[in-house]
Design a protein around this motif. Structure first.
Motif, PDB file in Angstrom:
ATOM      1  N   SER A 156       8.096  85.032 -51.882  1.00 22.58           N
ATOM      2  CA  SER A 156       9.187  83.866 -51.914  1.00 22.58           C
ATOM      3  C   SER A 156      10.418  84.691 -52.785  1.00 22.58           C
ATOM      4  N   ASN A 189       6.402  84.366 -56.654  1.00 24.04           N
ATOM      5  CA  ASN A 189       5.565  85.497 -56.018  1.00 24.04           C
ATOM      6  C   ASN A 189       6.471  86.369 -55.076  1.00 24.04           C
ATOM      7  N   SER A 237      10.103  77.216 -58.190  1.00 22.04           N
ATOM      8  CA  SER A 237       9.167  77.724 -59.080  1.00 22.04           C
ATOM      9  C   SER A 237       8.229  76.769 -59.532  1.00 22.04           C
ATOM     10  N   GLU A 244       6.251  94.939 -50.469  1.00 26.55           N
ATOM     11  CA  GLU A 244       4.978  94.447 -51.177  1.00 26.55           C
ATOM     12  C   GLU A 244       3.979  95.529 -51.346  1.00 26.55           C
TER      13      GLU A 244
END
Length: 739
Positions: free
Chosen positions: A505, A502, A533, A453
């Protein structure tokens, strides 16, 4: 690194400014100067100082040159520099080159931050809760069937709270059951389910889990980490590293091979913790026999034939049952319930099934009453640290793990035996078993979601697969660690890249435990992600439609393999349901039909020889494989030759045959082994009654035999095989001698 595409410029206004100030560009002269620029060592050094290693420098230059040569116009300042190089120097191009490189490789602007994020040199610091306490590390070292895990489990059961971490669902299930039977409430936690010991779903103080599911935040009195040598596993090693460094327990009991003692001691030295080693010896004797089995006619009750491919499993089990013997079958892709049922059938003294045919899946997780282990082959496909597939002799560790299953303590067999199917393999097996197990040298690591991330924050336009590539290439590890193979992760990331998800996920979907060689399972994951999605829950009805549930008992091997894939799809649904409960809401219903599917697969496996026969009768004429008494056609080495022939093909199934394993002995022996196999194949054609074997196995009918005999005699008379001419020559020679 995947460069960001940069289209050539076509702005006429810019071209007018550059050309007006100087003159139009001579592209031929520009190309010569660009190539001079590329070859200068000073430029390459400057590139390295700005984060461009040799590979990135080359990629950036190719893009820079293409941009200039294909653009109808370039910026005025670059245009002027390109025209003035004859008066100046090609080094003046470097600022423009670096600007272009940063456009196609955005990470160059934040390289220092990315290097800090991907610095994996101090993994112990990732677990502050574990570092806050002084843990006691006890290493239970010993071979298979030495009681090492038993002693660790006794301490686990006597503690106020504890966690058991094992490599398989079967092992976690066994420990959970054993604990509950001993009146010590113990929850079962795997990737697909959580079974509470308490009826009110209150967490019990004891947990048995698969190692990936262990919590590094919950405090325990005792933790048990089983099969610690798997810390070196190219794909899953990171889970053992995480458990060893991160479990927050007063006592950590580590069980495994002595080969891992030095590495565990060094890792614990970096955390300031000492390791107490307890050594164990095998409880029952294990003898390597001086003779090979050579024929399935020599099988005895309690024998286990170990194969390293499904095809070998099918062929051997069919030949055993053709001899009037019943056999159990265990291989890796079978559901856990089916494996347990087959093991129960084999272990039951009142069941007529006394022979087991299995892959190395029996190496751990199943309690089996085996008298003698028979290696059908001593070569197997493996995956190295780079994710490349190789075919090589089994390692000493693998051989000991499998051979050690014979003569289990507490079973009806007080002594274990091990041998090979083929005589020429026996000497090499003895050599492998007598070699010392190489020490485990490094522990696996894997990037965390948080690290990815942070990378995504700096590189918002990069794909997840590209983020992982950049992370691994920039990561720094010391000599005690290695970064685990991430090919499966990248495969799934590329597969679902076009689906809008995202990052968190997307990361979860890419860590799903599935075999990428199973198209049906991969396709299902893709459909799961697509529906997810759209924010549309994946219901029980949707899953039933997709898998065509209910399913019938398999009629051939192809249908059995499909049922195994459907079972994996149900596993995948359950795995995702524990991470996205709202989107996968029907876990209980899916678990119910999965149990029913398990029963269907058990019926199929029980009738596996009938399925094989049905599959072979459905093949085209001439493709049926006649397996001799020594079944050389089913040997893994034969498979390696076939794979080697296909090496150049673009297929996900193709294996790159690289017999370069550790040490020259193994490669040399494998070459000799293949040579011996070819000779053995030729000899086997003249051994025994082939016609009788083909008739017995249903591959030949009496009518076909008579027709073949008639055709052979006709061709023999015509001299079609070159035999009559030899006979004529010999008769002439005889007549000369008589004269």
């Amino acid at each position: 690194f995947v460069p960001v595409p940069l289209k050539p410029s076509g702005d006429a206004a810019e071209e007018d400014v550059g050309a007006e100030l100087t003159r139009p560009l001579d592209k031929g002269e520009v190309l010569k100067n660009l190539n001079k620029f590329y070859k200068r060592k000073e430029i390459q050094r400057l590139g390295a100082e700005n984060g461009l290693d040799a590979r990135l420098f080359h990629q950036a230059f190719i893009s820079f040159r293409k941009y200039i040569m294909e653009s109808s116009s370039v910026s005025a300042d670059l245009h002027i520099i390109l025209n003035d190089i004859c008066c100046g120097h090609v080094d003046d191009l470097f600022p423009f080159f670096l600007r272009h490189a940063k456009q196609i490789f955005p990470m160059l602007d934040c390289m220092d931050d990315l290097r800090k994020i991907s610095d994996l040199r101090l993994p112990p610091n990732w677990y502050p809760d574990a570092r806050a306490i002084q843990r006691k590390i006890i290493f239970h070292a010993g071979p298979t069937n030495s009681g090492k895990t038993h002693h660790a489990i006794q301490r686990f059961l006597s503690a106020k709270s504890g966690i058991y971490c094992g490599p398989l669902k079967l092992l976690a299930h066994e420990i959970s059951q054993k604990s509950n039977d001993a009146n010590v409430p113990c929850d079962l936690v795997t990737g697909e389910e959580r079974v509470y010991a308490n009826e009110d779903a209150r967490p019990a103080p004891h947990i048995a889990c698969t190692i990936e599911m262990c919590s590094t935040n919950t405090p325990y009195e005792v933790a048990v980490i089983d099969e610690i040598q798997m810390i070196r596993d190219p794909a899953r090693g990171w889970a053992w590293t995480r458990a060893l460094l991160g479990l927050c327990a007063e006592e950590i009991h580590v069980c495994g091979e002595p080969a891992a003692i030095d590495l565990v001691t060094e890792l614990m030295y970096t955390t300031g913790e000492e390791v107490e080693v307890r050594n164990y010896k095998r409880l029952t004797p294990l003898t390597v026999l001086d003779y090979a089995l050579e024929s399935l006619d020599n099988l005895r009750p309690g024998d286990c034939v170990v194969c390293f491919s499904k095809n070998d499993i099918y062929s051997v089990s069919r030949q055993i049952e053709a001899r009037g013997l019943e056999c159990a079958v265990i291989y890796g892709s079978l559901p856990p319930g089916t494996k347990l049922e087959q093991a129960k059938k084999f272990n039951d003294p009142n069941d007529p099934c006394k022979i087991l045919v299995a892959t190395d899946a029996i190496g751990m997780g199943l309690n089996l009453c085996i008298k003698r282990i028979i290696f059908n082959s001593i070569v197997k496909p493996t995956v190295n640290e780079k994710g490349e597939k190789e075919i090589d002799s089994i390692t000493t560790s693998q051989a000991l793990q499998i051979a050690g299953r014979a003569g289990r303590y507490g079973s009806s067999f007080k002594q274990g035996e091990v041998t090979t199917m083929h005589r020429e393999d026996l000497a090499q097996l003895k050599e492998i078993l007598n070699e010392p197990v190489p020490p485990v040298k490094a522990a696996g690591l894997h990037p965390t979601p948080e690290q990815i991330e942070m990378f995504a924050y700096h590189l918002p336009d990069a794909t997840l697969s590209n983020l992982i590539d950049i992370f691994v290439s920039l990561s720094q590890v010391d000599g005690l660690y290695f970064v685990c193979n991430i090919d499966d992760f990248k495969f799934l990331a590329d597969m679902i890249q076009h689906i809008p998800l995202n990052l968190r996920s997307r990361y979860v979907f890419c860590t799903a435990p599935l075999n990428r060689k199973e198209p049906f399972v991969c396709t299902t994951l893709l459909k799961f992600a697509r529906q997810f999605s759209r924010n549309e829950p994946l219901t029980f009805d949707w899953l039933c439609r997709h898998t065509k549930w209910p399913l019938a008992t398999p009629k051939n091997i192809k249908e059995l393999v499909h049922l195994e894939a459907v079972h994996d799809v149900f596993d995948l649904y359950l795995w995702l349901s524990y991470r996205f409960m709202d989107m996968f809401p029907d876990a209980a219903l899916v678990r119910d039909i999965q149990k029913k599917l398990d029963d269907i697969i058990q019926v199929g496996v029980s009738n596996i020889t009938k399925l094989i026969r049905a599959s072979q009768t459905g093949t085209a004429p001439g493709t049926a494989e006649a397996m001799s008494e020594d079944f050389p056609l089913s040997r893994t080495v034969r498979d390696t030759r076939a794979v080697s022939d296909r090496h150049g093909a673009k297929s996900t199934e193709a294996l790159s045959v690289a017999v370069e394993g550790p040490g020259e002995r193994r490669g040399r022996n494998l070459k000799a082994y293949r040579s011996a196999t070819k000779q053995d194949d030729l000899k086997s054609h003249g051994r025994g009654s082939l016609a009788n074997r083909l008739l017995r196995e249903g591959l030949l009918t009496p009518e076909m035999l008579r027709q073949l005999e008639s055709e052979w005699q006709d061709q023999h008379r015509d001299g079609r095989y070159g035999l009559s001419s030899k006979r004529d020559d010999s008769s002439k020679e005889t007549r000369k001698k008589k004269k």
